[in-house]
Design a protein around this motif. Sequence first.
Motif, short mmCIF file in Angstrom:
data_model
loop_
_atom_site.label_atom_id
_atom_site.label_comp_id
_atom_site.label_asym_id
_atom_site.label_seq_id
_atom_site.Cartn_x
_atom_site.Cartn_y
_atom_site.Cartn_z
N ASP A 22 0.83 -1.20 0.00
CA ASP A 22 0.00 0.00 0.00
C ASP A 22 0.86 1.25 0.00
O ASP A 22 2.08 1.19 -0.05
N TYR A 23 0.19 2.40 0.08
CA TYR A 23 0.86 3.70 0.02
C TYR A 23 1.24 4.21 1.41
O TYR A 23 1.61 5.37 1.57
N GLY A 24 1.16 3.37 2.40
CA GLY A 24 1.48 3.75 3.77
C GLY A 24 1.30 2.55 4.66
O GLY A 24 0.89 1.47 4.20
N HIS A 65 -9.12 5.18 5.19
CA HIS A 65 -8.03 6.11 4.88
C HIS A 65 -7.38 6.55 6.20
O HIS A 65 -8.00 7.27 6.98
N TRP A 69 0.71 8.45 5.12
CA TRP A 69 0.89 8.07 3.71
C TRP A 69 2.31 8.39 3.29
O TRP A 69 2.89 9.40 3.72
N GLU A 70 2.86 7.56 2.43
CA GLU A 70 4.25 7.73 2.01
C GLU A 70 4.51 9.08 1.38
O GLU A 70 5.60 9.65 1.53
N ARG A 71 3.54 9.63 0.67
CA ARG A 71 3.74 10.89 -0.04
C ARG A 71 3.71 12.11 0.88
O ARG A 71 4.07 13.21 0.46
N HIS A 98 -6.64 -0.21 3.78
CA HIS A 98 -6.92 0.48 2.53
C HIS A 98 -7.12 -0.52 1.38
O HIS A 98 -8.21 -1.06 1.20
#
Length: 247
Positions: A22-24, A65, A69-71, A98
């Motif tokens: 995932d993104y995190g 959510h 988050w990585e971003r 997520h």
Amino acid sequence: MAARDEILAFADEFLDTPSYPDYGPMGLQVTGAAEVTRIACGVSASRELFERATALGAQLVLVHHGLFWERDTRVIGPIMRGRLEALFYADITLAAYHLALDAHPEIGNNALLADELGIEREGRFTDWGYGGRLAEPTPVSDFSELVQQRLGHVPLVFSYGPELIERVAILTGGAARYVTEAADDGYDCYVTGEADEPTKHVAKEAGIHFVAGGHYATETLGVRALAAKLAEQFSLEWEFVDLPNPV
């Protein structure tokens, strides 16, 4: 009452989180009380959600959510600080699920929305969604009305597909970019949460109906089902905190 760590271990195994990078960080995000009697769940992490969970007497909050988050920046600014303080003050554990929750065949957002819309699932659409057939060919106007009835949200519709819809692909949330893939796979209609600016003309040129049922609205089903599953498994109380979002 049940142990926090046992609840989260069960959720991680049930959702098979390692299979969905995932993104995190997914699963446990903030540690709170070691024992849980009540779960509160919501779509997205926010201070309002945490304050409502505190008022409900929850020790565990589940979200789709999460906070991290990585971003995002690693700096704890005033917004993140306020959210963390709300969790720390009430000794609440936060867990987020997520893509694994999107994808789950029993309680996932896409599986449940497909069932709600009367779509007989035939197979995966991407790694997380589903595609299938309606019981009978349906005009896009009738199908859009069904989406509104099931989600309580007026969908955004770009009607560029065939007169009657037979095959539908579903990928909840922010997945407008997959509309071309849906068309290439032979679907008459693509259902997701929200549109991107280019989506209208992409759908028109691809000859497919595009139905955006709302990012929030399309992703309430999974987290509610997960909370219900955990509550049943561990004999807990649970409640969904509805914080409607027009997006």
